[in-house]
Write a protein that holds these residues in place. Structure first.
Motif, PDB file in Angstrom:
ATOM      1  N   UNK A  65       0.831  -1.193   0.000  1.00 40.33           N
ATOM      2  CA  UNK A  65       0.000   0.000   0.000  1.00 40.33           C
ATOM      3  C   UNK A  65       0.872   1.252   0.000  1.00 40.33           C
ATOM      4  N   UNK A  66       0.626   2.096  -1.004  1.00 37.51           N
ATOM      5  CA  UNK A  66       1.213   3.432  -1.032  1.00 37.51           C
ATOM      6  C   UNK A  66       0.315   4.327  -0.199  1.00 37.51           C
ATOM      7  N   UNK A  67       0.853   4.869   0.874  1.00 37.44           N
ATOM      8  CA  UNK A  67       0.058   5.616   1.834  1.00 37.44           C
ATOM      9  C   UNK A  67       0.170   7.119   1.601  1.00 37.44           C
ATOM     10  N   UNK A  68      -0.873   7.837   2.005  1.00 38.35           N
ATOM     11  CA  UNK A  68      -0.878   9.288   1.856  1.00 38.35           C
ATOM     12  C   UNK A  68       0.084  10.004   2.777  1.00 38.35           C
ATOM     13  N   UNK A  69       0.565   9.322   3.807  1.00 35.50           N
ATOM     14  CA  UNK A  69       1.524   9.923   4.728  1.00 35.50           C
ATOM     15  C   UNK A  69       2.512   8.847   5.171  1.00 35.50           C
ATOM     16  N   UNK A  70       3.775   9.196   5.246  1.00 38.22           N
ATOM     17  CA  UNK A  70       4.772   8.255   5.739  1.00 38.22           C
ATOM     18  C   UNK A  70       5.168   7.221   4.708  1.00 38.22           C
ATOM     19  N   UNK A  71       5.745   6.135   5.200  1.00 34.05           N
ATOM     20  CA  UNK A  71       6.291   5.091   4.336  1.00 34.05           C
ATOM     21  C   UNK A  71       5.196   4.203   3.759  1.00 34.05           C
ATOM     22  N   UNK A  72       5.540   3.548   2.646  1.00 31.78           N
ATOM     23  CA  UNK A  72       4.664   2.527   2.103  1.00 31.78           C
ATOM     24  C   UNK A  72       4.570   1.345   3.047  1.00 31.78           C
ATOM     25  N   UNK A  73       3.519   0.552   2.883  1.00 29.32           N
ATOM     26  CA  UNK A  73       3.232  -0.545   3.819  1.00 29.32           C
ATOM     27  C   UNK A  73       3.503  -1.864   3.131  1.00 29.32           C
ATOM     28  N   UNK A  74       4.524  -2.572   3.613  1.00 31.17           N
ATOM     29  CA  UNK A  74       4.999  -3.799   2.982  1.00 31.17           C
ATOM     30  C   UNK A  74       4.077  -4.983   3.238  1.00 31.17           C
ATOM     31  N   UNK A  75       3.491  -5.041   4.421  1.00 35.96           N
ATOM     32  CA  UNK A  75       2.634  -6.166   4.776  1.00 35.96           C
ATOM     33  C   UNK A  75       1.284  -5.632   5.274  1.00 35.96           C
TER      34      UNK A  75
END
Length: 337
Positions: free
Chosen positions: A247-257
């Motif tokens: 998941x490419x998130x609107x704030x902070x780092x992308x979410x790997x899991x």
């Protein structure tokens, strides 16, 4: 909307690391905001059309950063064919004017009244909350201050028309393999994009790695009668993303899991609801008073958010049969069952 011509990404090899390349077709552009949440991530997608997901707020710093980061790809704001807006909050829609008239603006139907500054809708929303907050124990001077803060956010947005409404399951011409899913909770207008081939998602504020997204309360829309129970909505919308791979998130780092984080958040809501229940005590209590108990310092600076958090967990407890609400003298109270 007709399919638009594609643009090539010239100079990609020379891109600086500040414009993060996550895949061969998605580029993250991080934009400063004046809000407590910090910088926002917007995403440039190379599809059949050159697409931007979200824009950042209407500030000079945000515009300068956007132009500079696009220039690192030899892209100008006028080159953007489509702007997809995940939801109506100012840090996500404020710069839309800079991409007009060439770009088509795409979003959920519930984005329209916010984007277009529908005066009757905004007035109805404002009146609803004056009554609603008072009903749930918020003093009038606090309500007036929340109203002032809310109105101040409008200066970070621009009044523009929405070109294309999208909802659950829709695809967008120029974005092959991407599908729209509705992800309400944080905002009633919230949508996410999922890539059908690899399970990648661009999810705005639906899921953020370093903080829990607040399920912000909203007034009923148009002909709706009941207010949306946003935390319950949010839980169901999170479950729709359990199968995503990244998941490419609107704030902070992308979410790997994503699955791991979603399951953690769902469990955390259940546990937090029990904290609210214990804090209720044995006598009936109003939302604002319970909010003060849980957030004795934060509620003074973030009244609307702490109120939303409290009400959302009471909604969850009520759905589970652990608390009940009742009205007395035009005021709403909650008590344990």
């Amino acid at each position: 909307m007709e399919k638009v011509n594609s643009h090539s990404f010239r100079g990609i090899a020379e891109m600086k690391t500040s414009l993060k390349q996550r895949s061969k077709e998605i580029y993250q552009i991080t934009i400063p905001t004046p809000f407590l949440v910090g910088p926002i991530n917007t995403f440039l997608i190379r599809g059949d059309a050159l697409t931007l997901v979200d824009t950042g707020p209407k500030t000079d710093d945000a515009l300068t950063q956007m132009r500079n980061k696009l220039a690192e790809c030899n892209v100008r704001t006028s080159d953007i064919d489509i702007v997809v807006l995940t939801h109506h909050h100012p840090d996500h829609i404020g710069l839309v004017q800079e991409f007009l008239p060439n770009a088509k603006l795409v979003g959920h139907p519930k984005l329209r009244p916010w984007l277009e500054r529908d005066e009757q809708f905004l007035l109805n929303t404002r009146n609803y909350f004056y009554n609603f907050y008072e009903e749930h124990g918020v003093p009038m001077n606090w309500i007036e201050e929340m109203d002032r803060i809310h109105n101040n956010y409008l200066k970070y947005t621009t009044k523009v028309p929405l070109d294309l409404e999208v909802s659950e399951g829709d695809t967008i011409d120029g974005l092959p393999h991407w599908r729209v899913i509705e992800t309400p909770g944080h905002a009633q207008s919230h949508i996410s994009l999922i890539h059908e081939q690899d399970g990648t998602a661009i999810a705005g504020d639906h899921l953020i790695a370093h903080i829990s997204s607040n399920a912000i309360i909203e007034a009923p829309y148009w002909n709706e009668v009941e207010r949306p129970k946003t935390l319950i909505q949010y839980r169901e919308a999170l479950k729709k993303c359990l199968h995503t791979s990244f998941i490419y998130s609107g704030h902070g780092d992308g979410i790997e899991n994503p699955r791991e984080l979603i399951e953690e958040r769902l469990k955390g809501m259940e546990e937090k609801a029990q904290v609210f229940k214990r804090k209720m005590g044995e006598e009936p209590i109003q939302v604002f008073d319970l909010s003060k108990k849980l957030y004795p310092k934060i509620y003074q600076k973030q009244t609307a958010l702490t109120f939303s958090e409290t009400l959302g967990h009471l909604d969850l407890l009520e759905e589970q049969g652990e608390v009940t609400s009742f009205s007395e003298n035009d005021r709403t109270y909650y008590r344990k069952t």
